[in-house]
Design a protein around this motif. Structure first.
Motif, short mmCIF file in Angstrom:
data_model
loop_
_atom_site.label_atom_id
_atom_site.label_comp_id
_atom_site.label_asym_id
_atom_site.label_seq_id
_atom_site.Cartn_x
_atom_site.Cartn_y
_atom_site.Cartn_z
N TYR A 158 -5.06 -3.71 6.10
CA TYR A 158 -4.15 -3.60 7.24
C TYR A 158 -2.74 -3.98 6.83
N THR A 159 -1.77 -3.46 7.60
CA THR A 159 -0.36 -3.82 7.39
C THR A 159 0.24 -4.25 8.72
N VAL B 33 0.82 -1.21 0.00
CA VAL B 33 0.00 0.00 0.00
C VAL B 33 0.86 1.26 0.00
N GLU B 34 1.96 1.23 0.69
CA GLU B 34 2.84 2.41 0.71
C GLU B 34 3.34 2.75 -0.69
N GLU B 35 3.76 1.73 -1.45
CA GLU B 35 4.22 1.96 -2.82
C GLU B 35 3.06 2.40 -3.72
N LEU B 36 1.90 1.79 -3.51
CA LEU B 36 0.72 2.17 -4.29
C LEU B 36 0.35 3.63 -4.05
N LEU B 37 0.39 4.03 -2.80
CA LEU B 37 0.07 5.41 -2.43
C LEU B 37 1.01 6.39 -3.13
N THR B 38 2.29 6.08 -3.14
CA THR B 38 3.29 6.95 -3.77
C THR B 38 3.04 7.08 -5.27
N GLU B 39 2.80 5.94 -5.94
CA GLU B 39 2.60 5.97 -7.39
C GLU B 39 1.30 6.67 -7.76
N MET B 40 0.24 6.36 -7.04
CA MET B 40 -1.06 6.92 -7.40
C MET B 40 -1.11 8.43 -7.19
N GLN B 41 -0.48 8.90 -6.12
CA GLN B 41 -0.49 10.35 -5.87
C GLN B 41 0.15 11.11 -7.03
N PRO C 147 -4.49 3.61 5.02
CA PRO C 147 -5.39 4.66 4.54
C PRO C 147 -6.25 4.15 3.38
N LYS C 148 -7.47 4.66 3.28
CA LYS C 148 -8.35 4.33 2.16
C LYS C 148 -7.97 5.21 0.98
N ILE C 149 -7.24 4.64 0.05
CA ILE C 149 -6.70 5.44 -1.06
C ILE C 149 -7.80 6.05 -1.91
N ILE C 150 -8.90 5.32 -2.09
CA ILE C 150 -9.97 5.86 -2.93
C ILE C 150 -10.51 7.18 -2.37
N SER C 151 -10.44 7.35 -1.06
CA SER C 151 -10.96 8.57 -0.45
C SER C 151 -10.04 9.76 -0.64
#
Length: 225
Positions: free
Chosen positions: A94-95, A68-76, A139-143
């Protein structure tokens, strides 16, 4: 149109050899990507190393992430440069924070202390008969998508298990409003099997039913056009 698609399932490491993940194969994301490319769209696909992937294509960018951390970075970053996001990835809720033996937990006077610890071993010992794994909510990335890019068209997904169609659609409507989405695709895990994938595509004004992944992809792309 420049479309950003996410697919597959994230994996959260417990130590260097163990992780928790989900059963998402990325097959819907693959079909969505292929359908978008066939209609002439430019696609960036964020997915995982183990997920199913489309064949290389001149209009396809492939970005691989693990957690999720990597996903968050790329998506932002990527959300800023695309007109549409189809967020089909199964994101870990969860992590892992810390794993320890049951005996240590039973002796502890304050369980909150475990939330500030980190395992130091590359591979946590398997000597213990029982282990306790502490997890923290991701965190809920979609939000966050509309905070990053208010103008992007957002297609989200909601998965429940063995609920009525009325409840499934209601939960999708709540997600639609909460996340300012254009469509929420509502799925029931019990209706995804043997090549079938029953889903409801919920918008502000309509509910469209689909029965396969191909129908879901076609319905989404028809809406976008």
């Amino acid at each position: 149109m420049h479309i950003l698609i996410t697919s597959g399932g994230t994996s959260e490491a417990i130590d260097s050899v163990r992780s928790i993940t989900n059963h998402s194969t990325g097959s819907l994301g693959k079909i969505l990507t292929e359908a978008a490319l066939a209609k002439g769209h430019q696609v960036t696909l964020i997915t995982t190393p183990t997920a199913l992937k489309p064949d290389p294509h001149p209009h396809l960018r492939l970005l691989l992430i693990e957690n999720v951390e990597e996903l968050l970075t790329e998506m932002q970053k990527e959300v800023l440069h695309h007109q549409t996001l189809i967020h089909a990835m199964a994101v870990s809720d969860y992590t892992p924070v810390y794993m320890t033996g049951l005996e240590e937990v039973e002796k502890a006077q304050d369980l909150h202390n475990f939330l500030h610890r980190e395992n130091q071993e590359a591979k946590i010992s398997s000597r213990e008969e029982y282990q306790v794994l502490f997890l923290k909510k991701n965190p809920k990335i979609i939000s966050l998508v509309k905070e990053w890019n208010p103008a992007i068209q957002l297609i989200g997904f909601k998965l429940l298990v063995d609920v009525s169609s009325e409840e499934l659609i209601q939960v999708a409507r709540e997600s639609l409003v909460k996340n300012h989405a254009s469509i929420i695709v509502a799925n029931d895990l019990t209706k995804i099997q043997d090549g079938q994938h029953q889903a409801y595509l919920v918008t502000d004004n309509h509910v469209l039913e689909a029965s396969t992944k191909t129908e879901i992809a076609e319905a989404i792309l028809n809406y976008l056009q």
